[in-house]
Scaffold this motif. Structure first.
Motif, PDB file in Angstrom:
ATOM      1  N   GLU A 141       0.809  -1.218   0.000  1.00 45.02           N
ATOM      2  CA  GLU A 141       0.000   0.000   0.000  1.00 45.02           C
ATOM      3  C   GLU A 141       0.848   1.277   0.000  1.00 45.02           C
ATOM      4  N   GLY A 142       2.157   1.145  -0.136  1.00 41.37           N
ATOM      5  CA  GLY A 142       3.049   2.303  -0.083  1.00 41.37           C
ATOM      6  C   GLY A 142       2.929   3.205  -1.299  1.00 41.37           C
ATOM      7  N   VAL A 143       3.188   4.484  -1.087  1.00 36.29           N
ATOM      8  CA  VAL A 143       3.164   5.477  -2.157  1.00 36.29           C
ATOM      9  C   VAL A 143       4.481   6.239  -2.141  1.00 36.29           C
ATOM     10  N   GLU A 144       5.074   6.393  -3.305  1.00 39.91           N
ATOM     11  CA  GLU A 144       6.292   7.185  -3.461  1.00 39.91           C
ATOM     12  C   GLU A 144       5.882   8.611  -3.816  1.00 39.91           C
ATOM     13  N   GLU A 145       6.264   9.554  -2.992  1.00 37.50           N
ATOM     14  CA  GLU A 145       5.922  10.964  -3.223  1.00 37.50           C
ATOM     15  C   GLU A 145       7.085  11.669  -3.923  1.00 37.50           C
ATOM     16  N   TRP A 146       6.757  12.614  -4.809  1.00 37.44           N
ATOM     17  CA  TRP A 146       7.755  13.454  -5.454  1.00 37.44           C
ATOM     18  C   TRP A 146       7.328  14.901  -5.243  1.00 37.44           C
ATOM     19  N   THR A 147       8.217  15.695  -4.681  1.00 40.18           N
ATOM     20  CA  THR A 147       7.932  17.103  -4.410  1.00 40.18           C
ATOM     21  C   THR A 147       9.162  17.941  -4.737  1.00 40.18           C
ATOM     22  N   VAL A 148       8.953  19.044  -5.431  1.00 43.00           N
ATOM     23  CA  VAL A 148      10.008  20.012  -5.713  1.00 43.00           C
ATOM     24  C   VAL A 148       9.434  21.402  -5.449  1.00 43.00           C
ATOM     25  N   THR A 149      10.209  22.239  -4.783  1.00 46.84           N
ATOM     26  CA  THR A 149       9.800  23.620  -4.550  1.00 46.84           C
ATOM     27  C   THR A 149      10.505  24.499  -5.571  1.00 46.84           C
ATOM     28  N   VAL A 150       9.717  25.284  -6.286  1.00 51.11           N
ATOM     29  CA  VAL A 150      10.273  26.161  -7.333  1.00 51.11           C
ATOM     30  C   VAL A 150      10.071  27.609  -6.895  1.00 51.11           C
ATOM     31  N   ARG A 151      11.165  28.350  -6.890  1.00 53.88           N
ATOM     32  CA  ARG A 151      11.101  29.792  -6.658  1.00 53.88           C
ATOM     33  C   ARG A 151      11.296  30.478  -7.996  1.00 53.88           C
ATOM     34  N   VAL A 152      10.420  31.393  -8.325  1.00 57.87           N
ATOM     35  CA  VAL A 152      10.561  32.202  -9.535  1.00 57.87           C
ATOM     36  C   VAL A 152      11.139  33.538  -9.097  1.00 57.87           C
ATOM     37  N   GLY A 153      12.298  33.842  -9.642  1.00 52.30           N
ATOM     38  CA  GLY A 153      12.980  35.085  -9.289  1.00 52.30           C
ATOM     39  C   GLY A 153      13.126  36.006 -10.489  1.00 52.30           C
ATOM     40  N   PRO A 154      13.436  37.239 -10.209  1.00 48.97           N
ATOM     41  CA  PRO A 154      13.605  38.212 -11.311  1.00 48.97           C
ATOM     42  C   PRO A 154      14.839  37.929 -12.129  1.00 48.97           C
TER      43      PRO A 154
END
Length: 154
Positions: A141-154
């Protein structure tokens, strides 16, 4: 003194040009983009933001900075038995653009243009193991999570 021919000079230039190229990282021929956490490198804008980033499953839990107006592409290589769910974005700093076709069952692809300064969290998931093929088999029943945080800069 030995004279160097133009053909030898051209061959040497091509050989040297390949010295700084990236190698295949086992991601199906795709090379992951810089994560935005290291020192500035070729293709980066002022600061620590990149104009173009390519993310794979290997970038799990990373922080990436994309310059406003830049583009971000994601390819998560999955399988028919362990498919990735479509990538979702929370936030308004990225706008979805055409990612092209998914050619292999189980893959998830996405593409975004960085449209405004801000932070966006990208997520996807897939089963840790395939569904059982017979009724007497136990399901994982396991789930592999994928997460990335994106910062948009000038």
């Amino acid at each position: 003194m030995r004279r160097t021919t133009p053909l030898a000079l051209a061959a040497a230039a091509l050989l040297l040009a390949g010295c700084g190229s990236r190698q295949d990282t086992g991601s199906g021929g795709r090379t992951p983009a810089p994560s935005g956490t290291g020192a500035p490198s070729a293709g980066r804008n002022a600061g620590d933001c990149t104009a173009h980033a390519h993310l794979t499953a290997a970038e799990q839990d990373r922080h990436v900075c994309v310059a406003e107006g830049g583009e971000l592409r994601i390819v998560l290589d999955g399988t028919r038995d362990r498919p990735w769910k479509p990538v979702t974005a929370s936030g308004t700093a990225l706008r979805a653009v055409n990612a092209g076709l998914v050619l292999r069952p189980g893959d998830a692809t996405a593409a975004y243009r960085a449209v405004a300064p801000g932070t966006v969290r990208l997520t996807s998931s897939r089963p840790r193991c395939p569904e059982p093929t017979a009724p007497d088999r136990v399901a994982c029943e396991g789930v592999e999570e994928w997460t990335v945080t994106v910062r948009v800069g000038p």
